[in-house]
Scaffold this active site. Structure first.
Site, PDB file in Angstrom:
ATOM      1  N   HIS A  57     -17.271  38.718  18.343  1.00  0.00           N
ATOM      2  CA  HIS A  57     -16.517  37.599  18.900  1.00  0.00           C
ATOM      3  C   HIS A  57     -17.018  36.303  18.265  1.00  0.00           C
ATOM      4  O   HIS A  57     -18.159  36.230  17.810  1.00  0.00           O
ATOM      5  CB  HIS A  57     -16.705  37.504  20.422  1.00  0.00           C
ATOM      6  CG  HIS A  57     -15.926  38.506  21.189  1.00  0.00           C
ATOM      7  ND1 HIS A  57     -16.384  39.787  21.414  1.00  0.00           N
ATOM      8  CD2 HIS A  57     -14.701  38.432  21.789  1.00  0.00           C
ATOM      9  CE1 HIS A  57     -15.483  40.453  22.129  1.00  0.00           C
ATOM     10  NE2 HIS A  57     -14.458  39.648  22.357  1.00  0.00           N
TER      11      HIS A  57
ATOM     12  N   SER B  92     -10.499  37.329  25.323  1.00  0.00           N
ATOM     13  CA  SER B  92     -11.873  36.881  25.092  1.00  0.00           C
ATOM     14  C   SER B  92     -11.999  35.868  23.974  1.00  0.00           C
ATOM     15  O   SER B  92     -12.939  35.062  23.958  1.00  0.00           O
ATOM     16  CB  SER B  92     -12.758  38.093  24.774  1.00  0.00           C
ATOM     17  OG  SER B  92     -12.219  38.850  23.698  1.00  0.00           O
TER      18      SER B  92
END
Length: 262
Positions: A243, A39
Site C-alpha cells: 500500500h 484502502s
C-alpha cells in the site's frame, strides 16, 4: 543529494500551489467533499490511523486535499472495501450539496490481494492468480464499476467526481526484502495487470462523465525496491503491505489529484 523528507516537503508545497488560496476564500462557504473507496483512499499503509477498523489516516490524500481546499470532509473510505461495500455503507454523506467526490475502488473485487500473496510466497508460481485477476478485470469489473459510479452520480448530481487509479507496485528490475519475492518476471506481469486495471477504470470513469486521475507516473521511480519507495513492500502489520506509505500519499496521490482539481 536532497534528503527524502526535504524532497517530500518541496513536492507538498508544489501540490498546495496548484490549489485555490483558502485565505482568499475565507468568506465563501467551504466546499463539501466526500472521500469514498478502499484502502488506497483510507490511508492504509501510512501507519497512523484515527480509525483502526477502516485504517483511515490523516496522512491520506483525502485529508491532504481537504486541508488544501479548506473543505469540509466526510471521510467514508474504508480498508478492504469492495464496490458492494461502497454501495451499502459509504454513500450516506452524498447529496445534491456535495461539491467534490473522490474514489478509488475495484481492487478488492478482482482477487488482487490473492494474486499478490501468491507472488510473494517462495517457490510458488503466481501466474494463474494474476490471470484470474485479469479475467475479472475484463469480465466482471466493468459492470461493478457501472453500478458504483451510477449510484454516486445519482446521490451527488452536482458534484465533481474524481476517480483515482492504482499505481504499479514494482519497478520490474530488482528484488528486495527478506524473501526476494516476487521475482522480476512476476513483477513485470503484475505491472501489466495493473495497466489493464487502469484502462478499465479510466474507461468506465469517463463514460460516467467523471475525471480519471492516473497516478502511475507520480509513482514512477518510487516503486517497491526503488531507493525512495512510495509504497510498502512486505510490512508489519501485514495489512500495510503493498500500500502507499506516507510519501505515497503526500508526493504521489495528492499532487496528481491537486492538479486535476485545480
Amino acid at each position: 543529494m536532497i534528503p527524502a523528507r526535504l524532497a517530500a516537503a518541496a513536492l507538498a508545497a508544489a501540490a498546495l500551489a496548484v490549489l485555490p488560496d483558502t485565505a482568499a476564500q475565507a468568506d465563501v462557504e467551504p466546499k463539501r467533499y466526500v472521500a469514498l473507496g478502499d484502502s488506497y483512499s483510507s490511508g492504509t499503509g501510512t501507519g497512523d490511523y484515527f480509525d483502526e477498523a477502516c485504517m483511515r489516516s490523516n496522512e491520506a490524500y483525502p485529508r491532504l486535499l481537504a486541508d488544501g481546499l479548506g473543505a469540509e470532509l466526510a471521510f467514508e473510505a474504508c480498508s478492504g472495501a469492495t464496490t458492494s461495500d461502497l454501495l451499502a455503507e459509504q454513500l450516506g454523506s452524498l447529496d445534491a450539496e456535495t461539491d467534490i467526490v473522490t474514489v478509488t475502488i475495484g481492487g478488492n473485487d478482482i482477487g488482487w490481494a490473492e494474486a499478490v500473496t501468491a507472488c510473494i510466497t517462495p517457490l510458488a508460481n503466481c501466474m494463474d492468480e494474476i490471470e484470474a485477476s485479469e479475467a475479472l478485470v475484463q469480465d466482471r469489473l466493468p459492470g461493478l464499476l457501472d453500478g458504483a459510479y451510477a449510484a454516486i452520480a445519482n446521490r451527488a448530481p452536482n458534484a465533481a467526481v474524481y476517480v483515482l487509479g492504482y499505481p504499479r507496485l514494482f519497478n520490474g528490475a530488482t528484488t528486495c526484502g527478506p524473501l526476494k519475492q516476487p521475482n522480476v518476471a512476476e513483477q513485470m506481469r503484475m505491472n501489466d495487470a495493473a495497466d489493464r486495471l487502469a484502462a478499465v477504470v479510466q474507461n468506465k470513469a469517463e463514460e460516467h462523465g467523471f475525471t480519471y486521475v492516473d497516478v502511475r507516473d507520480a509513482f514512477a521511480g518510487h516503486a517497491i525496491c526503488d531507493d525512495v519507495p512510495y509504497l510498502n513492500g512486505l510490512a508489519y502489520p501485514p495489512s500495510e503491505s503493498y500500500h502507499p506509505n506516507e510519501m505515497g500519499h503526500l508526493n504521489g496521490y495528492y499532487p496528481a489529484l491537486g492538479r486535476a482539481v485545480a
